[in-house]
Design an enzyme around this catalytic site. Structure first.
Site, PDB file in Angstrom:
ATOM      1  N   LYS A   1     -23.126 -42.401  -1.318  1.00 18.85           N
ATOM      2  CA  LYS A   1     -21.860 -41.687  -1.126  1.00 18.85           C
ATOM      3  C   LYS A   1     -20.644 -42.610  -1.146  1.00 18.85           C
ATOM      4  O   LYS A   1     -19.536 -42.175  -1.484  1.00 18.85           O
ATOM      5  CB  LYS A   1     -21.901 -40.908   0.191  1.00 18.85           C
ATOM      6  CG  LYS A   1     -22.923 -39.782   0.233  1.00 18.85           C
ATOM      7  CD  LYS A   1     -22.607 -38.681  -0.764  1.00 18.85           C
ATOM      8  CE  LYS A   1     -23.541 -37.490  -0.591  1.00 18.85           C
ATOM      9  NZ  LYS A   1     -23.235 -36.393  -1.552  1.00 18.85           N
TER      10      LYS A   1
ATOM     11  N   GLU B   1     -15.878 -32.594   3.176  1.00 20.88           N
ATOM     12  CA  GLU B   1     -16.947 -31.791   3.757  1.00 20.88           C
ATOM     13  C   GLU B   1     -18.200 -32.650   3.780  1.00 20.88           C
ATOM     14  O   GLU B   1     -18.303 -33.632   3.048  1.00 20.88           O
ATOM     15  CB  GLU B   1     -17.171 -30.519   2.950  1.00 20.88           C
ATOM     16  CG  GLU B   1     -18.211 -30.617   1.846  1.00 20.88           C
ATOM     17  CD  GLU B   1     -17.843 -31.594   0.721  1.00 20.88           C
ATOM     18  OE1 GLU B   1     -18.759 -32.216   0.158  1.00 20.88           O
ATOM     19  OE2 GLU B   1     -16.645 -31.743   0.419  1.00 20.88           O
TER      20      GLU B   1
ATOM     21  N   SER C   1     -31.498 -42.707  -2.699  1.00 22.22           N
ATOM     22  CA  SER C   1     -30.097 -42.358  -2.452  1.00 22.22           C
ATOM     23  C   SER C   1     -29.607 -42.645  -1.046  1.00 22.22           C
ATOM     24  O   SER C   1     -28.410 -42.815  -0.830  1.00 22.22           O
ATOM     25  CB  SER C   1     -29.871 -40.876  -2.770  1.00 22.22           C
ATOM     26  OG  SER C   1     -30.754 -40.061  -2.014  1.00 22.22           O
TER      27      SER C   1
END
Length: 765
Positions: A449, A471, A738
């Site tokens: 991210k 969000e 991830s």
């Protein structure tokens, strides 16, 4: 269409402003709604908007959203809305009726079918909240063929160019939003209203303009009538119904409308000249032709009072901000605050010779686009231009790469020896591909991210924004956004479903440690979809200063392209690293899929390499044969959600299904449009792993490689193991690892008593 024109023409002849009223179909009950429509007309309404509820609105204010939620609980469908109009017509309703709602339920019903059935039911036209230009061109043409109207809405933020276009396509009237913000009665009107109407009238060519948003009293009605041909009232109608005793809602609505118009229609009145014989001292004739004959103004009406033009946002926040009663979030949103339905309307049309050329593709096949409120269109155009300038500026990428040491890039890639050995032990002879791990879990903040968060915060600074809204589901994007905001001294507000707050408490605390404000969203399923809804509503209130860092490759154009571009560093590095390690490209790359940011980032650099298989692994939850899963590409169908056309999980009525996954980050009913395009072209394959299978992946990597993965990533691990078994030993696969699993340890501990026995995993002491 003609009925709408006649209604405004009648009001003009009588030297008054037309009243346009709104109510939600099925609120408070389905049976009462025809009575409410008749009551509106009886109280003096000239035009009626009947709201068709949708599960995931990004544009409703608190009052209307609450009514829509109740209506859906009551079982309202598109067919119900048409039946309500049909019943009201059979009982004498003459006022023109517009259906107002979101595109996805209409899309599910069928455009041609809705036009045919609406015409038969007695509907006069449509207001579609989020219909984009390309669809609007076709739909408006069909409306005209059926003699139905298509009403455009104009917001204060609408540019001159767009206002000219919108006014140019209006055929009956133009809906003008008086101010930005939340719908409902505020007691004040916008001081900029006269100037806004002057702009509209400049381009309207004589088409009437009806003003809504914040109008709730007779005094408001009179004041707005000085500058507009019509006045729209919605939230106060819903409030009136909410406060009325059971079974007396229609009567209360008629009295309220009468207090606004000081007129009545005796033929359909629920309280004047009806069975109770009560007279209110206003003598009118019947209205057999529906032309308003006999409607008169009350001679003894109260004189208009002074209207305040004070800015309502200057009220102390403590007057409206609810306490959340917890220590780990900054506020609780019940999913009802936000820009109202009226000021959120999508641009209705563009003319072929006036349409701006695309700076970058807005579609991936049939998927993508901008299904968003009108008030966001110019902001999205600014964002697209800003991103186009940035991505073509070598200095921007130099700045981005200068933060690689801060981000811990490039992330490492290595062979998972013991996991590969495990695969080969359970595979046929000569089978079992080597498995490599792309270690995005080693990035700063513990996931992929940070790539997108860093890129978007640099873009926001380039655009002159000073605040960030984000969000989050699993919390990793929230942490990454809070991190980059701390790094650059920007205010950060993160919206997170309250269920995700509960199961990702560690990440919530991390965000707060980084200085971010965390708002728990207690609406719908209280997960990622609801956080997206709320973030989009809040963004529109502060467009001048705020950038919305969407965390996944979802949302309206250009967000999917922006997110994929910044996340493509994953696949680009993987290409280079595999060439260095093996001398060739991998034979397959695998990523988990929720919204799709890590998958898009890993897949896109390989999308033009046909020798490389692309496998996305979705959240199968309790199984695809149940309703408890989040496998959008595997079990969904095309539709519109959160500003984009893509695959979504929906029912036959176009309402969005509740989802489930043991991993908060995959618990989303939509997916990025580029992944949807790859599915349809078969460039990528998508499968689903259940919660139990994700736990198998979690256990394998933990015990065999000493790496505790995120539960999201665990889905990809299971899928990769299954795929590797079917491939030859000399072949290679790469998993996008991830995220790390620190955040999920507590969730695993909570779920293990249920899931553990299914997979033979028992960690009890």
């Amino acid at each position: 269409m003609e009925g709408l024109k006649a209604a405004f023409a009648r009001a003009k002849r009588e030297e008054r402003s037309a009243l346009v009223t709104y109510t939600t179909a099925g609120y408070p009950t389905i049976d009462e709604t025809p009575d409410v429509l008749l009551a509106m007309e009886a109280g003096g309404a000239d035009v009626i908007e009947l709201g068709s509820p949708f599960t995931d609105p990004i544009a409703d204010g608190p009052t209307i959203q609450g009514a829509n939620t109740q209506a859906l609980k009551n079982g309202v469908t598109t067919t119900t809305c048409l039946d309500i109009v049909r019943q009201a017509r059979s009982r004498g309703l003459k006022a023109p009726v517009l259906l107002m709602g979101y595109y996805n339920p209409l899309l599910a019903y069928g455009e041609e079918r809705i036009l045919q059935d609406a015409k038969k039911a007695g509907v006069n036209g449509f207001i579609m909240v989020d219909l984009p230009p390309e669809e609007a061109v076709r739909f408006r043409h069909h409306c005209t063929n059926y003699g139905l109207s298509y009403v455009p809405l104009i917001a204060p933020a609408t540019s001159e160019k767009r206002m000219k276009l919108l006014c140019g396509i209006a055929d009956s009237f133009i809906y003008v939003v008086s101010r930005m913000g939340v719908t409902g009665a505020t007691g004040v009107l916008s001081s900029g209203l006269p100037a806004l109407l002057d702009r509209v009238h400049k381009y309207s060519g004589g088409i009437p303009a009806a003003v809504g948003f914040g109008v709730s009293t007779r005094e408001h009605f009179v004041e707005v009538a000085k500058v507009a041909e019509g006045v729209v009232i919605g939230s106060q109608i819903i409030n009136t119904l909410k406060k009325a005793p059971a079974g007396e809602g229609a009567k209360a609505v008629e009295e309220y409308c009468h207090s606004i118009t000081l007129r009545r229609n005796t033929r359909v009145s629920q309280t004047n000249g009806g069975s109770n014989g009560v007279s209110h001292g206003v003598s009118t004739d019947a209205n057999p032709g529906g032309d308003g004959s006999g409607w008169i103004s009350h001679e003894n009406g109260e004189a208009p009072k002074d209207i305040s033009t004070a800015d309502p946002t200057k009220q102390p926040a403590s007057e409206s901000n609810p306490s959340n009663g917890t220590v780990h979030v900054d506020a609780v949103s019940h999913g009802t605050e936000g820009p109202g339905l009226a000021d959120q309307f999508e641009a209705l049309n563009t003319k072929g010779d006036e349409k701006d050329p695309e700076l970058m593709p807005s579609r991936f096949g049939e998927f993508g686009g901008q299904y968003v409120p009108e008030s966001l269109m110019d902001c999205l155009a600014q964002l697209e231009q800003g991103f186009e300038d940035a991505r073509n500026d070598p200095k921007f990428w130099e700045e981005f790469r200068s933060y690689y040491p801060y981000m811990s890039r490039p992330s490492s890639l290595h062979r998972a020896d013991r996991l590969t050995e495990h695969v080969r032990k359970t595979a046929s002879k000569g089978m079992g591909a080597s498995i490599y791990l792309k270690r995005e879990d080693l990035n700063h903040t513990g996931s992929h991210k940070i790539n997108n968060a860093m890129g978007q915060v640099l873009l926001a600074r380039r655009l002159g924004k000073t605040e960030i809204i984000a969000e989050t589901g699993a919390g990793q994007h929230g942490v990454a956004s809070a991190t980059v905001c701390a790094r650059f001294g920007m205010k950060c507000t993160v919206y997170m479903g309250s269920e995700d707050v509960r199961r990702q408490a560690l990440n919530v605390f991390r965000m707060k440690l980084l200085g971010a404000t965390v708002v728990a969203v207690e609406a719908g399923s209280c997960t990622l979809r609801d956080a997206v809804n709320e973030a989009m509503r809040k963004w529109v209130e502060k467009l001048d200063t705020t950038h919305y860092i969407i965390g996944s490759a979802i949302g309206p154009h250009p967000f999917p392209t922006i997110v994929r571009t910044f996340q493509s560093v994953i696949g680009t590095e993987t290409k280079q690293q595999m060439q260095e390690l093996t001398g060739r490209l991998p034979d397959a790359v695998i990523a988990c899929v929720g919204g799709g940011s890590n998958a898009a980032g890993m897949f896109h650099p390989f999308s033009s390499d046909p020798s490389v298989k692309l496998l996305g692994v979705e959240a199968g939850g309790d199984g695809l044969d149940t309703a408890r899963h989040s496998a959008t590409l595997t079990g969904g169908k095309p539709g519109v959600l959160h500003g984009v056309r893509t695959y979504i999980l929906q029912n036959a009525e176009g309402q969005i299904n509740d989802t489930h996954s043991v991993s908060a980050g995959l618990d989303y009913p939509g997916v990025g449009p580029e992944l949807s395009g790859w599915k349809d072209t078969e460039r990528a394959k998508f499968v689903a792993a259940t919660d139990a299978e994700a736990f198998v992946g979690f256990r394998l990597l933990s015990e065999l490689e000493g790496i505790i993965p995120a539960l999201e990533t665990s889905h990809a691990i299971f899928g990769a193991v299954e795929l590797a078994r079917t491939m030859r030993e000399e072949e290679n696969v790469v998993i996008c690892l991830s995220g790390r699993g620190d955040k999920d340890v507590q969730s695993v501990a909570e779920e293990l008593p249920t899931i553990g026995p299914k997979i033979g995993w028992d960690l009890r002491f």
